[in-house]
Design a protein around this motif. Structure first.
Motif, mmCIF file in Angstrom:
data_model
loop_
_atom_site.group_PDB
_atom_site.id
_atom_site.type_symbol
_atom_site.label_atom_id
_atom_site.label_comp_id
_atom_site.label_asym_id
_atom_site.label_seq_id
_atom_site.Cartn_x
_atom_site.Cartn_y
_atom_site.Cartn_z
ATOM 1 N N UNK A 1 12.099 2.172 3.651
ATOM 2 C CA UNK A 1 12.456 1.670 2.319
ATOM 3 C C UNK A 1 13.035 2.779 1.466
ATOM 4 N N UNK A 2 12.446 3.966 1.547
ATOM 5 C CA UNK A 2 12.898 5.094 0.733
ATOM 6 C C UNK A 2 14.353 5.450 1.074
ATOM 7 N N UNK A 3 14.646 5.542 2.363
ATOM 8 C CA UNK A 3 16.014 5.874 2.791
ATOM 9 C C UNK A 3 16.992 4.796 2.332
ATOM 10 N N UNK A 4 16.585 3.550 2.478
ATOM 11 C CA UNK A 4 17.427 2.433 2.068
ATOM 12 C C UNK A 4 17.672 2.443 0.566
ATOM 13 N N UNK B 1 2.662 5.191 5.509
ATOM 14 C CA UNK B 1 3.075 3.981 6.230
ATOM 15 C C UNK B 1 4.524 4.131 6.695
ATOM 16 N N UNK B 2 4.814 3.840 7.974
ATOM 17 C CA UNK B 2 6.190 3.972 8.485
ATOM 18 C C UNK B 2 7.208 3.146 7.697
ATOM 19 N N UNK C 1 8.353 12.972 3.121
ATOM 20 C CA UNK C 1 8.391 12.828 4.571
ATOM 21 C C UNK C 1 7.186 13.507 5.235
ATOM 22 N N UNK C 2 6.703 14.590 4.650
ATOM 23 C CA UNK C 2 5.565 15.316 5.219
ATOM 24 C C UNK C 2 4.276 14.506 5.169
ATOM 25 N N UNK C 3 4.184 13.561 4.233
ATOM 26 C CA UNK C 3 2.974 12.748 4.109
ATOM 27 C C UNK C 3 2.724 11.910 5.357
#
Length: 279
Positions: free
Chosen positions: A267-270, A261-262, A86-88
């Motif tokens: 996608x990660x959360x999903x 990239x937002x 998330x920090x990226x």
């Protein structure tokens, strides 16, 4: 300097013990069985420190690497690493991300940079970062129950710690490697042998470990400078070649850019919501 087990007690994510007596074989065992030996930042930092320290000792000739419990390594500890991802995407995150990935690569790469060969015993699950780890060792054995996967694509990233750069030098079927890397398809110990990734497959973890120790003791009887030189020169044209080094730098830049990239965060959360344990 000589090996002393007490010097490694501070590395609480691992068990480090001598098993070779005079021939100098040291067992490095990942010790996080409650999370299937998945690796947090503290784990891979400790791994790099352990391997680097062992390479400074005169009486250590071979390292045997395995994992405690049912699984070798389930990959990166996603829960512990989610904040880093998330920090990226935050301001200034790209430069910090590049440094983070570079440090990460170097810790796993310690097995390549060191003079001492590492024999790896794969058992149970070996996902994601587990593949990065074994690709940076000299010899690999697997138990029949091994389950391997280049898992990173399932969470929306590229494998950026060594698998994509080193595995093409280690396997004999690039088409199959592409298939595994692009789908995260699981493959077993026999598949890994057919692919050329492991030397042999054994009935269980215990048998694989016994054979790894036996081989380690044989290597440890050879003249150390000749062993070191042989490992170095083989690595220079395979897993530590110029193309691997360039590739690691490139994938670090590509992956950090991807993670800023937002769309990645969504996608990660999903992917985590859908993720189900198969262990």
């Amino acid at each position: 300097m000589s090996f002393k087990e007490s010097d490694f007690k501070k590395f609480n994510h691992f068990n480090v013990k001598s098993i070779g007596g005079e021939v100098g074989v040291v067992h490095v065992e990942i010790n996080r069985p409650k999370v299937f030996n998945s690796m947090s930042e503290e784990t891979w930092t400790q791994y790099g420190a352990i391997i680097n320290k062992l390479n400074t000792l005169n009486d250590v000739n071979v390292i045997v690497l395995s994992g405690t419990g049912k699984h070798f390594c389930a990959g990166i500890d996603l829960k512990a690493s989610a904040n880093s991802f998330q920090q990226y995407s935050q301001k200034g995150g790209e430069s910090k991300g590049l440094q983070h990935v570079s440090d990460f690569q170097n810790d796993i790469k310690s097995g390549v940079d060191g003079r001492i060969p590492i024999i790896c015993v794969i058992h149970g699950v070996c996902y994601g970062l587990g593949l990065d780890l074994i690709s940076a060792t000299s010899i690999r054995f697997a138990s029949k129950d091994s389950r391997l996967s280049i898992k990173e694509i399932d969470i929306g990233i590229m494998a950026d710690i060594g698998s994509l750069e080193r595995l093409p030098f280690l396997v004999n079927n690039i088409s199959k490697l592409n298939q595994y890397a692009l789908t995260a398809q699981e493959f077993n110990g026999q598949d890994a042998k057919d692919l050329g990734l492991v030397s042999d497959v054994f009935a269980n973890k215990e048998e694989a470990f016994e054979n790894a120790v036996r081989l380690a003791k044989t290597i440890a009887t050879k003249y150390p400078p000749a062993v070191h030189g042989t490992k170095k020169n083989l690595d220079l044209v395979t897993i530590n070649s110029e193309s691997v080094i360039k590739g690691l730098d490139q994938v670090a830049h590509d992956n950090v850019k991807l993670m800023t990239d937002p769309g990645f965060a969504k996608f990660f959360i999903k992917s985590q919501q859908k993720r189900k344990s198969k262990m």
